[in-house]
Scaffold this motif. Structure first.
Motif, mmCIF file in Angstrom:
data_model
loop_
_atom_site.group_PDB
_atom_site.id
_atom_site.type_symbol
_atom_site.label_atom_id
_atom_site.label_comp_id
_atom_site.label_asym_id
_atom_site.label_seq_id
_atom_site.Cartn_x
_atom_site.Cartn_y
_atom_site.Cartn_z
ATOM 1 N N THR A 1 0.522 -1.459 -0.052
ATOM 2 C CA THR A 1 -0.076 -0.182 -0.064
ATOM 3 C C THR A 1 1.015 0.796 0.018
ATOM 4 O O THR A 1 2.055 1.349 0.727
ATOM 5 N N CYS A 2 0.618 1.891 -0.687
ATOM 6 C CA CYS A 2 0.758 4.044 -0.644
ATOM 7 C C CYS A 2 -0.360 4.978 -0.498
ATOM 8 O O CYS A 2 -1.115 4.445 -1.004
ATOM 9 N N SER A 3 -0.019 5.596 0.556
ATOM 10 C CA SER A 3 -1.242 6.349 1.101
ATOM 11 C C SER A 3 -0.306 8.285 1.021
ATOM 12 O O SER A 3 0.612 7.857 1.354
ATOM 13 N N ARG B 1 -6.038 3.056 -9.046
ATOM 14 C CA ARG B 1 -6.133 4.090 -8.570
ATOM 15 C C ARG B 1 -7.426 5.198 -8.014
ATOM 16 O O ARG B 1 -8.190 5.868 -9.374
ATOM 17 N N ARG C 1 -5.898 9.582 -2.423
ATOM 18 C CA ARG C 1 -4.539 9.208 -1.410
ATOM 19 C C ARG C 1 -3.679 8.026 -1.229
ATOM 20 O O ARG C 1 -2.912 8.037 -1.146
ATOM 21 N N ASN C 2 -4.593 7.098 -2.479
ATOM 22 C CA ASN C 2 -3.841 5.581 -2.753
ATOM 23 C C ASN C 2 -3.662 5.043 -3.960
ATOM 24 O O ASN C 2 -4.666 5.220 -4.711
ATOM 25 N N PRO D 1 -1.591 1.322 -4.583
ATOM 26 C CA PRO D 1 -1.540 0.455 -4.324
ATOM 27 C C PRO D 1 -0.847 -0.383 -5.309
ATOM 28 O O PRO D 1 -1.487 -0.276 -6.363
#
Lengths: 114, 114
Positions: free
Chosen positions: B22-24, B68, B72-73, B75
């Motif tokens: 995950t990426c935020s 997307r 904000r996220n 993954p």
């Protein structure tokens, strides 16, 4: 197509000596150029960026880089190396004027000798 | 505080077992990217996204998927990981409001596929 070549995967300098890290680029459109630094076990941090304004770009921590179109170069310099400058440095190019498509060089590890 | 947060930081898995990194980001950035870093190869872009529901391939997209759905996220999905995907992964974000803005990197995810 765009590419970046960093000359020297490892560079050693004495503390207080000039730091010179070399970067040559290739781009089919006017480039945007960047230098990033990566400290051990950390992400990348932007040092400086060239965006077609002044050819001599000043960044953080006393680093600067000069864009030379005729030489397709964007070398990174610092007049006097500190121990804290020991890190890996990456040159990057973006030909689209933004961050959509960024190509990084293979990196140069800087060692500072006391 | 402006942040790009990746999870997990370290992951060991086995071949074929689906995983998601995950990426935020908390900066309301439009642009987000995924990179992998391998010794001697520098950073290579896997996928990037210019906004919600807008993604495109980078230089090394094979074996990866992204989505997307929210701003904000972003993954990164490995449907069937293989040992050659053992690497250090970075997520990054930047704003499109300035033509060339600072790119913020996460701290990285070190993935080992056995």
């Amino acid at each position: 197509a765009q590419s970046v070549t960093q000359l020297g995967s490892h560079v050693s300098v004495s503390e207080g000596a000039l730091v010179l890290l070399r970067c040559n680029y290739s781009s089919s459109v006017p480039p945007y150029l960047f230098w990033y630094v990566q400290y051990p076990n950390q992400g990348l941090q932007l040092l400086l960026k060239y965006t077609s304004a002044a050819t001599l770009v000043k960044g953080i921590n006393g680093f600067e880089a000069e864009f030379k179109k005729s030489e397709t170069s964007f070398h990174l310099t610092k007049p006097s190396a500190h121990m804290s400058d020991a890190a890996e440095y990456f040159c990057a190019v973006s030909g689209s004027g933004g961050y959509q498509k960024v190509t990084f060089g293979t990196g140069t590890k800087l060692q500072v000798i006391p | 505080e402006a942040q790009v947060t990746q999870n997990p930081r370290y992951l060991i898995t086995v071949t074929g077992k689906k995983l998601t990194v995950t990426c935020s980001q908390n900066m309301n950035h439009e642009y987000m990217s995924w990179y992998r870093q391998d010794p001697g190869l520098g950073l290579r872009q896997i996928y990037y996204s210019m906004n919600v529901e807008v993604t495109d391939k980078g230089d090394v997209p094979e074996g990866y998927k992204v989505s997307r759905k929210e701003k904000r996220n972003f993954p990164l999905i490995l449907e069937s990981p293989s040992p050659n995907q053992t690497s250090l992964y970075f997520c990054a974000s930047s704003s499109s409001k300035k033509k060339v803005d600072i790119q913020y990197f996460g701290a990285g995810t070190r993935l080992s596929v056995l």
